[in-house]
Structures are given as structure tokens and as C-alpha cells.
Design an enzyme around this catalytic site. Structure first.
Site, short mmCIF file in Angstrom:
data_model
loop_
_atom_site.label_atom_id
_atom_site.label_comp_id
_atom_site.label_asym_id
_atom_site.label_seq_id
_atom_site.Cartn_x
_atom_site.Cartn_y
_atom_site.Cartn_z
N LYS A 1 -13.64 36.39 31.06
CA LYS A 1 -13.16 37.56 30.32
C LYS A 1 -14.16 37.99 29.27
O LYS A 1 -14.39 39.16 29.06
CB LYS A 1 -11.87 37.21 29.60
CG LYS A 1 -10.71 37.03 30.51
CD LYS A 1 -9.44 36.92 29.70
CE LYS A 1 -8.29 36.55 30.60
NZ LYS A 1 -7.80 35.22 30.41
N1 GLU Z 1 -3.19 30.36 31.27
C1 GLU Z 1 -4.21 29.78 32.09
C2 GLU Z 1 -5.30 30.80 32.38
O1 GLU Z 1 -5.10 31.99 32.22
C3 GLU Z 1 -3.67 29.28 33.42
C4 GLU Z 1 -2.91 28.04 33.25
C5 GLU Z 1 -2.36 27.44 34.52
O2 GLU Z 1 -2.35 28.12 35.57
O3 GLU Z 1 -1.90 26.32 34.46
O4 GLU Z 1 -6.39 30.39 32.72
#
Ligand code: GLU
Length: 324
Positions: free
Chosen positions: A259
Site C-alpha cells: 500500500k
Molecule cells: N488485516 C490483514 C491484512 O490486511 C489480514 C489479516 C488476516 O487475513 O489474518 O493484511
């Protein structure tokens, strides 16, 4: 310890984006595969916003991200932006729940305060693992009560959960049998940061368990987090879901899309292509589901979805796409 994964009939999957930026091609790839895995078997998808760190994750980003998923036709059945319960699916609103599960671990005498500074943790002699992480030396594990009290006067501690000499094995749906020696590959890990924010490992375990998620599809950068999450599942008395890790998308030089580099944010793709079908076609082609990157609607992929066609190796995004 061998984690027993249950054979589930109706999959409950999830989108679990961290809104520290907008969705990029790698997040979309993951969302598409999570959606196809659940929906192709008559399952459901939950949208959970992983905005644990409110400073880095403003609400406007989450709003955009949800609209983007909707625009792509990657619908969800439950979660953020659905009905009256929407707020319960934002991790920033769930601290009280994490506090209760933190207390469950503390009741088992497995949690201790850690006063180490960043500099101490990153000291040259600290053991570095092959992926760059640092293995915690356990410095604060054996502090006496008096030492803890003295240190607490000048520093707010983080909290770690203790891991023992234990091997955690599990069968990943895509990468097969995995075994990790917790003490050598993780060491005691943080479940609450010194600023009071609960750590990803605790939050994601509690949330997936309480939300009834039985199928986790996510990037293989999180494969190595899976054994400690399975360890937390056990300590908290939960049944682990099935884990299915997928390859990462990388730039031609091997760098993974991120990002912060603004790599192919959906906004850029939207402006360039004008409609979701060409974007879904590219993603489905990269996932081995189409012979050519031709425009397609998400539903059209459901009957032809085949997990065995998803590559195992990381996938290089063509240069032309990255230059949009
Ligand atoms: N929130 C995490 C991310 O956007 C993903 C976490 C998960 O899939 O366990 O990379």
C-alpha cells in the site's frame, strides 16, 4: 501439538482488510480468492475492518474500501456496513472483547509485562530470523514482582504471551503440512502493545473464532503467523478454522506489492479500465482460473473455480500494469 481442523460443510470466510491505505491489486487478489472459496461452496463472507491502530487507519479509508469491494461485485453477507451491527465488525470498536480474552490468557499465568525498548529489542546481538523478525530473548519473562513494579514507574509495558518448547503442525489447504517450533521461530510474542492497542495475533484469533469463521484465505506472508494463532486458539478453547494461504503478487523485481508504494490502487485501475470486469479478468488469470486475462464477472467464476489451479509460487504482475 497437532491442530485438529474440522471438516466444515458450509464455509464462512472473511475479508479482513487493514485500512491503512486503499485496496491494491494484492488485496483484491486475496479478496477475490476468499470470496470464490466461500461462495463457490454455498458459503458466506464476513467483512471485518482491521483498524486496530486508529491512527494509521482512518474511517474514510474503510468507507472507500467497502465501496470498492462492492463495485467489484465482491459482496459480503455480514459485517461492516451491513445492518445495525456494523460497528461490531470494526476492530477499533472491539477492545473490550480483546480485554476479556487477554484476561483469559493472564488467568493461565501465561502473560507478562515486557519493558524492553525498541533499541533493546533490536540490539545487534538479538537473534534475527531468516525473514528479518527478531526472536525475543525472554528478557522480561523472569523479572521479580519488585523489578516489574520498579520498571512500571518509568515505562508502560507491552504484554507478551509465553510460548513453550512445542511444535505446532497444521495442514494448509494450499501449501500442505507445516510444522513450526514455537520457541525457536516465535518466542514469547506481544498480545498488547505498550500504547494499549491489542496486537493483531490476539485480535484476529478472537475475531475469527467469535465470528464463526471456519475458512481463512489470506496471503502466504501470514503463513508463519498461523502456528501462534493456532496456539492461541488452543489456549482460549476455540477450534481453529481451515487455513488456505495464497501466493503474493510481486513487481518484476520481486518486491511485493504494498500500500505504501501506492501499487496499483483500485482507484488507478478503476480510472484506467472503467469497469470491474477487466480487473477481475486479470486477477482470475493470475490465479490460474482463466486461460487468458479476459473481462469476466465475479459470479461467472464461481462454477469454474478450482483451488488446485492457483499457483504456489509468487506471481509477478506485468510491468505494463504497474506503470498505469
Ligand atoms: N488485516 C490483514 C491484512 O490486511 C489480514 C489479516 C488476516 O487475513 O489474518 O493484511
Amino acid at each position: 501439538m497437532k491442530a485438529k481442523l474440522q471438516p466444515h460443510t458450509v464455509p464462512v470466510g472473511r475479508f479482513a482488510p487493514t485500512p491503512s491505505g486503499f485496496l491494491h491489486l494484492g488485496n483484491l487478489f486475496c479478496s477475490l480468492l476468499a470470496w470464490l472459496s466461500a461462495k463457490s461452496k454455498g458459503g458466506r463472507i464476513i467483512l471485518r475492518i482491521e483498524d486496530l491502530d486508529p491512527q494509521r487507519c482512518p474511517r474514510q479509508n474503510a468507507d472507500v474500501l467497502a465501496k470498492d469491494l462492492e463495485w467489484l461485485g465482491l459482496t459480503w453477507d455480514e459485517g461492516a456496513y451491513v445492518g445495525a451491527d456494523s460497528e461490531a465488525y470494526f476492530q477499533s470498536q472491539r477492545s473490550e472483547i480483546y480485554r476479556q480474552y487477554f484476561a483469559k490468557l493472564a488467568d493461565q499465568d501465561l502473560v507478562y509485562p515486557c519493558f524492553c525498548s525498541r533499541a533493546e529489542l533490536h540490539a545487534a546481538e538479538a537473534p534475527h530470523l531468516s525473514d528479518g523478525r527478531i526472536l525475543y530473548a525472554g528478557t522480561c519473562r523472569h523479572l521479580t514482582v519488585a523489578e516489574r513494579e520498579a520498571k512500571a514507574k518509568t515505562r508502560r509495558p507491552a504484554y507478551r504471551v509465553q510460548v513453550d518448547d512445542e511444535v505446532v503442525s497444521f495442514v494448509d489447504g494450499h501449501y500442505g503440512l507445516q510444522s513450526y517450533e514455537l520457541a525457536k521461530e516465535w518466542g514469547d510474542f506481544i498480545i498488547r502493545r505498550s500504547d494499549g492497542v491489542y496486537a493483531y495475533q490476539l485480535a484476529v484469533t478472537v475475531d475469527d473464532a467469535l465470528m464463526g469463521v471456519n475458512q481463512v484465505v489470506r496471503g502466504c506472508d501470514l503463513l508463519s503467523s498461523t502456528p501462534i494463532q493456532i496456539y492461541l486458539y488452543r489456549l482460549l478453547g476455540f477450534t481453529p478454522p481451515e487455513f488456505f494461504h495464497i501466493p503474493l503478487l510481486t513487481a518484476p523485481d520481486g518486491r511485493r506489492l504494498a500500500k505504501r508504494d501506492g501499487d496499483l490502487e483500485l482507484g488507478v485501475l478503476r480510472r484506467h479500465f472503467g469497469s470491474p470486469e477487466p480487473i477481475l479478468g486479470i486477477l482470475a488469470y493470475m490465479a490460474g482460473q482463466l486461460a487468458k486475462p479476459e473481462p469476466v464477472q465475479a459470479e461467472v467464476l464461481l462454477p469454474i473455480f478450482a483451488t488446485e489451479k492457483i499457483p504456489k509460487h509468487n506471481i509477478v504482475v506485468p510491468k505494463e500494469l504497474l506503470q498505469l
